[in-house]
Scaffold this motif. Sequence first.
Motif, PDB file in Angstrom:
ATOM      1  N   UNK A 191       0.827  -1.209   0.000  1.00  0.00           N
ATOM      2  CA  UNK A 191       0.000   0.000   0.000  1.00  0.00           C
ATOM      3  C   UNK A 191       0.861   1.259   0.000  1.00  0.00           C
ATOM      4  N   UNK A 192       1.841   1.304   0.912  1.00  0.00           N
ATOM      5  CA  UNK A 192       2.663   2.510   1.051  1.00  0.00           C
ATOM      6  C   UNK A 192       3.484   2.788  -0.204  1.00  0.00           C
ATOM      7  N   UNK A 193       3.917   1.699  -0.861  1.00  0.00           N
ATOM      8  CA  UNK A 193       4.707   1.867  -2.097  1.00  0.00           C
ATOM      9  C   UNK A 193       3.812   2.108  -3.309  1.00  0.00           C
ATOM     10  N   UNK A 194       2.494   2.032  -3.103  1.00  0.00           N
ATOM     11  CA  UNK A 194       1.518   2.269  -4.166  1.00  0.00           C
ATOM     12  C   UNK A 194       1.694   1.298  -5.335  1.00  0.00           C
ATOM     13  N   UNK A 195       2.113   0.060  -5.008  1.00  0.00           N
ATOM     14  CA  UNK A 195       2.244  -0.966  -6.035  1.00  0.00           C
ATOM     15  C   UNK A 195       3.462  -0.842  -6.926  1.00  0.00           C
ATOM     16  N   UNK A 196       4.316   0.159  -6.665  1.00  0.00           N
ATOM     17  CA  UNK A 196       5.496   0.361  -7.512  1.00  0.00           C
ATOM     18  C   UNK A 196       6.620  -0.588  -7.109  1.00  0.00           C
ATOM     19  N   UNK A 197       7.374  -1.041  -8.113  1.00  0.00           N
ATOM     20  CA  UNK A 197       8.457  -1.983  -7.835  1.00  0.00           C
ATOM     21  C   UNK A 197       9.673  -1.286  -7.234  1.00  0.00           C
ATOM     22  N   UNK A 198       9.971  -0.077  -7.760  1.00  0.00           N
ATOM     23  CA  UNK A 198      11.148   0.616  -7.244  1.00  0.00           C
ATOM     24  C   UNK A 198      10.882   1.103  -5.819  1.00  0.00           C
ATOM     25  N   UNK A 199      11.930   1.083  -5.003  1.00  0.00           N
ATOM     26  CA  UNK A 199      11.799   1.444  -3.600  1.00  0.00           C
ATOM     27  C   UNK A 199      11.698   2.955  -3.439  1.00  0.00           C
ATOM     28  N   UNK A 200      10.699   3.393  -2.676  1.00  0.00           N
ATOM     29  CA  UNK A 200      10.560   4.798  -2.338  1.00  0.00           C
ATOM     30  C   UNK A 200      11.132   5.002  -0.938  1.00  0.00           C
ATOM     31  N   UNK A 201      12.346   5.576  -0.884  1.00  0.00           N
ATOM     32  CA  UNK A 201      13.029   5.710   0.402  1.00  0.00           C
ATOM     33  C   UNK A 201      12.324   6.683   1.324  1.00  0.00           C
ATOM     34  N   UNK A 202      11.623   7.656   0.748  1.00  0.00           N
ATOM     35  CA  UNK A 202      10.882   8.593   1.589  1.00  0.00           C
ATOM     36  C   UNK A 202       9.755   7.879   2.327  1.00  0.00           C
ATOM     37  N   UNK A 203       9.107   6.926   1.648  1.00  0.00           N
ATOM     38  CA  UNK A 203       8.050   6.138   2.294  1.00  0.00           C
ATOM     39  C   UNK A 203       8.625   5.344   3.458  1.00  0.00           C
ATOM     40  N   UNK A 204       9.728   4.646   3.208  1.00  0.00           N
ATOM     41  CA  UNK A 204      10.335   3.819   4.255  1.00  0.00           C
ATOM     42  C   UNK A 204      10.795   4.662   5.444  1.00  0.00           C
ATOM     43  N   UNK A 205      11.384   5.813   5.143  1.00  0.00           N
ATOM     44  CA  UNK A 205      11.830   6.700   6.213  1.00  0.00           C
ATOM     45  C   UNK A 205      10.640   7.167   7.048  1.00  0.00           C
ATOM     46  N   UNK A 206       9.544   7.540   6.374  1.00  0.00           N
ATOM     47  CA  UNK A 206       8.347   7.990   7.090  1.00  0.00           C
ATOM     48  C   UNK A 206       7.747   6.874   7.943  1.00  0.00           C
ATOM     49  N   UNK A 207       7.698   5.659   7.395  1.00  0.00           N
ATOM     50  CA  UNK A 207       7.164   4.527   8.156  1.00  0.00           C
ATOM     51  C   UNK A 207       7.976   4.298   9.423  1.00  0.00           C
ATOM     52  N   UNK A 208       9.303   4.338   9.287  1.00  0.00           N
ATOM     53  CA  UNK A 208      10.169   4.127  10.450  1.00  0.00           C
ATOM     54  C   UNK A 208       9.981   5.228  11.483  1.00  0.00           C
ATOM     55  N   UNK A 209       9.890   6.479  11.004  1.00  0.00           N
ATOM     56  CA  UNK A 209       9.708   7.613  11.917  1.00  0.00           C
ATOM     57  C   UNK A 209       8.381   7.485  12.679  1.00  0.00           C
ATOM     58  N   UNK A 210       7.368   6.922  12.023  1.00  0.00           N
ATOM     59  CA  UNK A 210       6.046   6.779  12.629  1.00  0.00           C
ATOM     60  C   UNK A 210       5.879   5.457  13.375  1.00  0.00           C
ATOM     61  N   UNK A 211       6.972   4.703  13.504  1.00  0.00           N
ATOM     62  CA  UNK A 211       6.945   3.490  14.314  1.00  0.00           C
ATOM     63  C   UNK A 211       6.340   2.280  13.647  1.00  0.00           C
ATOM     64  N   UNK A 212       6.257   2.280  12.304  1.00  0.00           N
ATOM     65  CA  UNK A 212       5.725   1.123  11.565  1.00  0.00           C
ATOM     66  C   UNK A 212       6.914   0.382  10.952  1.00  0.00           C
ATOM     67  N   UNK A 213       7.223  -0.802  11.468  1.00  0.00           N
ATOM     68  CA  UNK A 213       8.405  -1.547  11.005  1.00  0.00           C
ATOM     69  C   UNK A 213       8.058  -2.898  10.376  1.00  0.00           C
ATOM     70  N   UNK A 214       6.851  -3.402  10.600  1.00  0.00           N
ATOM     71  CA  UNK A 214       6.463  -4.689  10.028  1.00  0.00           C
ATOM     72  C   UNK A 214       5.849  -4.449   8.651  1.00  0.00           C
ATOM     73  N   UNK A 215       6.710  -4.384   7.632  1.00  0.00           N
ATOM     74  CA  UNK A 215       6.261  -4.027   6.288  1.00  0.00           C
ATOM     75  C   UNK A 215       5.354  -5.086   5.647  1.00  0.00           C
ATOM     76  N   UNK A 216       5.501  -6.349   6.075  1.00  0.00           N
ATOM     77  CA  UNK A 216       4.713  -7.415   5.447  1.00  0.00           C
ATOM     78  C   UNK A 216       3.376  -7.660   6.156  1.00  0.00           C
TER      79      UNK A 216
END
Length: 600
Positions: free
Chosen positions: A86-111
Amino acid sequence: MNLLNIEHISKVFGEKIIFDDASFGIQEGDKIGIIGINGTGKTTLLKMIAGIETPDQGNIIRQNGLKIAYLPQNPEFPAGATVYSYAQDGKKETNWRVQSNLNKLGITQYDARIETLSGGQKRKVAMAKILASDFDVLLLDEPTNHLDDAMISWLEDYLKSFRGVIVMVTHDRYFLDKVTNKILEISYGKMYSYEANYSKFLELKAQREEMELASERKRQSILRMELEWAKRGCRARSTKQRARLERLEALKNGTAPVKEPTLQMDSLQTRMGKKTIELHHVSKTYGNMVCVQDFNYIVLKNQRLGIIGPNGCGKSTLIKMIAGLIQPDSGEIEIGETVKIGYFAQEEQNMNDNERVIDYIKDIAEYITTREGKISASQMLERFLFTPDMQYAPIGKLSGGEKRRLYLLGILCGEINTLLLDEPGNNLDIPTLTILEDYLNSFPGIVITVSHDRYFLDNVVDRIFAFDGNGHLQQYEGGYTEYLEAKQARQNSDLTGAESKKKEDSEKKNSSKDWKQNRPVKLKFTFKEQKEYETIDDEIAALEEKIERLDSEMMENATNSGKLSELSAEKEKTEIQLEEKMERWVYLNDLAEKIEAQKK
């Protein structure tokens, strides 16, 4: 530059007028906070700006190519989606801003699947995705709900540094003060704009209302004079007399400024005996997580306690144990016989959308005892800004904030003397929060609240318990501001103590060499410093290369949460080593320059 114009819009829901010929413009650099009582159309306005809803009349004109991002209060998610997909919006390439935001907001279980997350976690995932997208205008509906203090501070810094436009609805008054530069007030279908943050807005609003009242007083005074003239039997023969009669009609047709209804609260509590609430060696764990560990406390009469800490640390668990909804693993919680608890949970409990508003209150009490005597359920509802029409409507017709206000009224109608509040600010508008704060300050009973609303804590509590992350609670006197000051002073004291000891050890070490002080000191490298000076540049370069390699490995393992966490920890450790080496490099180079100057 003007980016968006709201021109003469009108909007009606059923018989309720939301907007009536309202206009407003949004400029580059605007950071706008929308304020108004629940049900006035704050969320509706955001949806119209986003293009999700349209006005019944009027226009919303957007600059060509304007990119708008919208975070609603309750985001919708596709079935079966994971956090990562969902966070990557179905895109294959990694969006580092998304990952950084998830980590900052305490979401670490990506699967993890979205449907397994709590409501607060779902909002955080949606926020991480939205903030990583490309937009010119960011629309946020209650962005601080479910965020702890650290995350709110991070979001404040993010929004303050964002160069685009922000339009948000929030009850967090400190957040408004720090982020906004313009307040848009919605009242009785009209919009009032103030070039100010929240604190300045309060001053400007008072000035506006005073000017409106002054104009109304002047209108009434002139109207009385004109009516007296008309009673004396004027003859409408001349143009001058006809003009005066027309002015009289205009004055009579003028409208007085509408005064916003004020929510009224009254103390409905019952007497409390000597014994209150006692917690003896209370502990609670869930799996490997320690929520509360060996907590002892006796709550005093009329005490106001605030409970704070990061999300998931055990705040709500502690409140629920006091309310008797959860039992501790060990220890004991004793409740006095005369203690009557009202528990205001994060989510409204037992609310049937098909039930009428008035029946919801009548099921609790037909008549409510106040200091003024007994009043009916209908009268109490009117005090809480529920008009007769609203009272006989189904609960499902209410806005989220209106449901929250009804739920609060239901708690207070129970004639309680102890209030347990779990995030009372969620979905309550600022006027209601202000009245609630005044009510709690005059409430002759116990108040225990879990809250991330710093303004609310400053206005209500006199003692704070802060979770330290290991199940222990640290006690601080005063409200949130005093807590911050005391916490900082405690940290500074620990730091000063460590530095003092270091200085003392150094003085002891050098005391035996005092006889050398009068001798000129010749600067030079020790053998170890000389070797270090010769190799430190290469060591710094190696650490920088290692960080680059770790970045590449993190990109390759973006979908492997376990490996990604391991690499992230190693990168953080390497960055600390690099920082230490850089500080050492500065010292050695400074010493080398002094040695060279000494030779000359």
